[in-house]
Design an enzyme around this catalytic site. Structure first.
Site, PDB file in Angstrom:
ATOM      1  N   ASP A 116       1.735  -9.112   3.565  1.00  0.00           N
ATOM      2  CA  ASP A 116       2.046  -7.744   3.182  1.00  0.00           C
ATOM      3  C   ASP A 116       1.780  -7.667   1.673  1.00  0.00           C
ATOM      4  OD1 ASP A 116       2.837  -5.122   2.987  1.00  0.00           O
ATOM      5  OD2 ASP A 116       4.721  -5.377   4.084  1.00  0.00           O
TER       6      ASP A 116
HETATM    7  C1  BGC Z   1       3.758  -1.953   3.486  1.00  0.00           C
HETATM    8  C2  BGC Z   1       2.729  -2.180   4.576  1.00  0.00           C
HETATM    9  C3  BGC Z   1       1.427  -1.521   4.197  1.00  0.00           C
HETATM   10  C4  BGC Z   1       0.962  -2.038   2.836  1.00  0.00           C
HETATM   11  C5  BGC Z   1      -0.351  -1.460   2.389  1.00  0.00           C
HETATM   12  C6  BGC Z   1       3.228  -2.317   2.106  1.00  0.00           C
HETATM   13  O1  BGC Z   1       4.113  -1.916   1.130  1.00  0.00           O
HETATM   14  O2  BGC Z   1       4.914  -2.699   3.760  1.00  0.00           O
HETATM   15  O3  BGC Z   1       3.191  -1.670   5.789  1.00  0.00           O
HETATM   16  O4  BGC Z   1       0.454  -1.758   5.181  1.00  0.00           O
HETATM   17  O5  BGC Z   1       1.953  -1.731   1.880  1.00  0.00           O
HETATM   18  O6  BGC Z   1      -0.236  -0.130   2.070  1.00  0.00           O
END
Ligand code: BGC
Length: 736
Positions: free
Chosen positions: A219
Site C-alpha cells: 500500500d
Molecule cells: C490506500 C489504497 C490506495 C492507495 C493508492 C492508499 O492510501 O490505502 O487503497 O489504493 O492509497 O491511492
C-alpha cells in the site's frame, strides 16, 4: 539485466506507474484506484487531492456486496476493465475486501461484508470481470487492515483460527478462484510484524498454500525496511520514492545480506505481470459512457436494501401530495471519502422522482437541514415539517455527510447527525406515512425506527443512485438487496466494542471468531436488522428441501436443493442463503455460518429449484495444530432461508472425518480424552476395572454415581494407574 536494473523494478516511478527499462524494452504499468470507479489523475495533477479524468462512479463496495449477485459483480468488474483499457490503465487498485470487524471502521463503505464467504465470492467475481478485459486487479488490503486509526503503525493481534476463518478466508477464495494479478499488502502489522515484511503471510500462506502467482505491491507508503520486505515476498514498493529502496537492495546483494536469488524471483514475478499487461493492452479502446451509466443505475437498484415497509407503503402511489425532504434529495452522496472519482454524470433523486412520476402526484421539496452544517436549522426544519404536514406521504432523505466516513480515520459513533434524527422525528410527529431513504456507507442507529413506515437503505450508490432510488420508490424496480452486514441496535452491542480501535499501537482481536452475526447469534442479541435481511415488493415461499446423501466422508461432496416460489403479483429476486451449523463440536463454533447463496429471479407465480454443492470446506474449521481445515465427525445441519434470522428450511447429515487427530497420550491425559482417542478407548475398560471405584459391589446411589463418574472423567491417567511401570507400559502401547 544488471543488478541495478533488477532492483529498479522493485519500486514505483511515481504515484501510479512502475518503472520502464528502455534498453531492454520493458514497459511500465499504469495503475489507478479503484475500486468503484477510475481515479486517473488528470494531466500533471498528483493522485491525492488533484482532479481526475471523468469516469463512471459505480456503487461503493459495501453497496455492491448487498446485491449478493456474483453475475452483477462480474459485469461491474468488466465495465471497470473496459474503462481501464480506454484510459491506458493496466492494473486497477481493487477490490478492497477487508472484513467489517467494527461498524466504525472509516473505510467500511468500500469493504464488502462482515462475512468471509460472501466477501470471497463477491471479490472473485469482480476480479474475474476486470481481468476478463485484460486488466489486472490488486486485491487489498492484505491483511487485517480493519481500522483506519493508526493504520500505518497499529499491530493487529489475532489468533490463528480467527485469522484463517474470518480475516484471510475472503482473500483465499479470491486468490484460488480468480488469481488476481497483484495483491496489495496493507499498512498495519499482524502479530508483531508489518504485513509488508511478513514472510508467513506473503510467502507461506499467499504463495505456497494458496498458489498466488502474481506480484505483491505495498500500500502507498507501507514499507518500513525495504530489504527484509523483499526477503519476505514484497515485490513492489509503492509509490516511487526516488529509488531509495532500490539502492538498499543493490547494497544488500553486494554485501551478501540478501541473496540475489530472492531478487531474481521478484523480478520474474514483476516481468510476468508487466508483459501480461502489455500483451493484453487494447490500443484505441473506448467505452460507452451512457451504457455504463445505465449499468450503474441497474446495479444500484439491485443493491439497495428495503429494511422496513409497513402497510406496504412502498412502492409509492403516483398520486396525492408527496413531500420530499432533506438536502440529500438534491445533493446525494454518491461515494465515500477516499479514491474520489469524478463522475461522468450525476442523477439527483429529486429530478429522477419527478421524471419518473410523469406528471402524476403533487410533489414538493423542502431542504430540511444543511449538509455543510450539522447544526439544527429551525427555519429549514419548520419548512420541512409544514410540507410534511400538508402531504399524504413524506420521504425523508437522511444519511452521513462526507466527513462522517472516510479513509484515514474511523467513525466515533454510529449515529446520524443529530439534525437528521430530529428532523425525522419531527416529520413523523405530523405525518403517519414517513419513508426514510438512507445515504450512508455503513450502519447507523435508528432511534426513530418505530415512528416511520419504511426505510430504504440506499447506501452509497454511485453516480446513478438518484435514478435507482426513484426506480425503487416508485416500483419501476423491485428491491432485492440484502444486508451484507448486521445493523446493531446500538454500537455497544458490537463484539469489538471494548477493543476497537485498540490501545496505542496495539489492537487485540479479543472477540476472536465472533464477528458480526456470529456474535449476535451466539450472544442472543437481537440486532436492529440482521445479516442477510432485505425485503421485496413480492413474497417468496420456500417449499421444499432435499439432500442427496445423509452420510458421507469429509472428502466427498453433497448436494442440497431447495425450491422457491414467487407468491406475489410482481416479478422479483430473492437471495437464497445457506448456512451450516455444527450440531456438536469439541471446539467453539458459531451458531451457523454462511456457506452458499444464490440470487434468483422469479416471475409472479414462478417456482425454481436451486442446488448447492457443499464440500469439506463448507463444514470445516481451521485446526491450528493440524495446520489445516478439519471437519469433526458428527452431525451437521443445513439451514436455508431469506436471511440469517429467517431460516425457512433445514435438513441434516452426518460427516465422517478421514483425518484422525493424533494426540500423544501422556500421564496427564484425562480419562475423557482417552475415551475419545481412537486407540486409547480400548484401554479404558481395563483401567477402570483395575481402579475399581465403582466395582466394589456396594450399592451406589445414582447421584453418587454421577459425581464419581464426572470426577473420574477429569482424572489424569496418573491418578488412575498408581503403578508407574504399568502406566508407562500402557502409554507406550497406545502411542505406538
Ligand atoms: C490506500 C489504497 C490506495 C492507495 C493508492 C492508499 O492510501 O490505502 O487503497 O489504493 O492509497 O491511492
Amino acid at each position: 539485466m544488471t543488478l541495478e536494473e533488477k532492483a529498479s523494478l522493485c519500486s514505483g516511478l511515481d504515484a501510479s506507474n512502475t518503472k520502464a527499462i528502455e534498453r531492454l524494452g520493458i514497459p511500465t504499468i499504469a495503475m489507478t484506484d479503484g475500486p468503484s470507479g477510475l481515479r486517473k489523475a488528470d494531466g500533471e495533477n498528483p493522485l491525492w487531492g488533484g482532479n481526475s479524468i471523468p469516469a463512471t462512479v459505480y456503487p461503493s463496495g459495501a453497496t455492491l456486496a448487498a446485491s449478493w449477485d456474483v453475475d452483477l459483480m462480474e459485469s461491474i468488474g468488466a465495465a471497470l476493465g473496459r474503462e481501464s483499457q480506454a484510459q491506458g490503465i493496466g492494473i486497477l487498485l481493487g477490490p478492497a475486501i477487508n472484513i467489517k470487524r467494527s461498524p466504525l471502521c472509516g473505510r467500511n463503505f468500500e469493504y464488502y461484508s462482515e462475512d468471509p464467504y460472501l466477501t470471497g465470492q463477491m471479490a472473485a467475481a469482480y476480479i474475474k470481470g476486470v481481468q476478463r478485459e485484460g486488466v489486472g486487479t490488486s486485491v487489498k488490503h492484505f491483511a487485517l487492515n480493519n481500522q483506519e486509526t493508526r493504520r500505518m503503525s497499529v499491530n493487529a493481534v489475532v489468533d490463528e483460527r480467527t485469522l484463517r476463518e474470518i480475516y484471510l478466508a475472503g482473500f483465499e477464495c479470491a486468490v484460488k478462484q480468480s488469481q488476481p494479478w497483484t495483491i496489495m499488502a496493507s499498512y498495519n502489522r499482524v502479530n508483531g510484524t508489518y504485513v509488508t515484511q511478513h514472510p508467513y503471510l506473503l510467502n507461506d500462506v499467499l504463495r505456497d498454500e494458496w498458489g498466488f502467482e502474481g506480484f505483491v505491491m505495498s500500500d502507498w507508503g507501507a514499507v518500513d525496511e525495504r530489504v527484509p520486505a523483499l526477503a519476505a515476498g514484497l515485490d513492489l514498493e509503492m509509490p516511487g520514492n526516488g529509488s531509495k529502496g532500490d539502492r538498499k537492495i543493490v547494497e544488500a546483494v553486494r554485501n551478501g545480506t540478501l541473496s540475489e536469488d530472492v531478487l531474481d524471483r521478484t523480478v520474474e514475478r514483476m516481468l510476468a505481470i508487466i508483459f501480461q499487461v502489455a500483451d493484453n493492452r487494447k490500443a484505441g479502446a473506448s467505452f460507452e459512457a451512457a451504457e455504463h451509466h445505465k449499468l450503474a443505475r441497474k446495479a444500484a437498484s439491485e443493491c439497495m436494501v428495503l429494511l422496513k415497509n409497513d402497510d406496504a407503503i412502498l412502492p409509492l402511489q403516483k398520486k396525492g401530495r408527496i413531500a420530499v425532504i432533506g438536502e440529500f434529495a438534491k445533493k446525494l452522496k454518491i461515494q465515500g471519502g477516499s479514491s474520489k472519482v469524478n463522475p461522468t454524470k450525476i442523477d439527483d433523486p429529486w429530478e429522477e422522482l419527478l421524471k419518473l412520476s410523469r406528471g402524476k402526484g403533487q410533489w414538493t421539496y423542502a431542504q430540511g437541514y444543511e449538509l455543510a452544517n450539522e447544526e439544527w436549522n429551525e427555519a429549514l426544519a419548520h419548512e420541512a415539517v409544514s410540507a410534511a404536514g400538508e402531504a399524504d406521504v413524506a420521504i425523508v432523505f437522511a444519511g452521513l455527510p462526507r466527513r462522517y466516513e472516510s479513509e484515514t480515520y474511523d467513525r466515533k459513533h454510529m449515529c446520524l447527525p443529530e439534525s437528521h434524527n430530529r428532523l425525522i422525528e419531527a416529520v413523523a410527529a405530523v405525518q403517519p406515512n414517513v419513508v426514510v431513504v438512507l445515504c450512508n456507507g455503513s450502519p447507523v442507529e435508528m432511534p426513530w425506527i418505530g415512528q416511520v413506515k419504511a426505510v430504504l437503505e440506499a447506501y452509497l450508490g454511485g453516480q446513478a443512485a438518484g435514478g435507482a432510488i426513484a426506480d425503487l420508490l416508485l416500483g419501476e424496480a423491485n428491491p432485492s438487496g440484502k444486508l451484507a452486514e448486521t445493523f446493531p441496535l446500538d454500537v455497544r452491542h458490537n463484539p469489538s466494542h471494548f477493543n476497537f480501535p485498540g490501545e496505542g499501537d496495539e489492537v487485540v482481536y479479543r472477540e476472536g471468531l465472533m464477528v458480526g452475526y456470529r456474535h449476535y447469534e451466539a450472544r442472543a442479541i437481537k440486532p436492529l436488522f440482521a445479516f442477510g435481511h432485505g425485503l421485496s415488493y413480492t413474497t417468496f415461499a420456500y417449499t421444499g428441501i432435499s439432500i442427496d446423501k445423509r452420510e458421507m466422508s469429509d472428502d466427498e461432496t453433497v448436494q442440497v436443493s431447495v425450491t422457491i416460489k414467487n407468491n406475489g403479483g410482481r416479478a422479483g429476486k430473492e437471495v437464497v442463503q445457506l448456512y451450516i451449523r455444527d450440531v456438536e463440536s469439541s471446539v467453539a463454533r458459531p451458531e451457523k455460518e454462511l456457506k452458499g447463496f444464490r440470487k434468483v429471479h422469479l416471475e409472479p407465480g414462478e417456482e425454481k429449484t436451486v442446488t448447492f454443492t457443499l464440500d469439506k470446506r463448507s463444514f470445516a474449521y481451521y485446526n491450528p495444530s493440524l495446520k489445516d481445515w478439519h471437519v469433526e465427525s458428527g452431525e451437521f445441519e443445513v439451514l436455508v432461508g431469506g436471511s440469517s434470522d429467517r431460516i425457512m428450511l433445514s435438513t441434516a447429515l452426518t460427516i465422517n472425518s478421514t483425518v484422525s487427530l493424533k494426540k500423544t497420550v501422556s500421564r496427564n491425559t484425562t480419562l475423557s480424552d482417552l475415551m475419545a482417542h481412537p486407540v486409547g478407548a480400548s484401554f479404558v475398560q481395563g483401567i477402570m476395572n483395575s481402579y475399581g471405584a465403582l466395582g466394589t459391589g456396594e450399592a451406589v446411589s445414582d447421584d453418587d454415581r454421577l459425581i464419581i463418574e464426572a470426577a473420574l472423567m477429569n482424572m489424569p491417567l496418573r491418578n488412575l494407574i498408581s503403578d508407574d511401570t504399568r502406566l508407562e507400559d500402557i502409554l507406550a502401547q497406545i502411542n505406538a
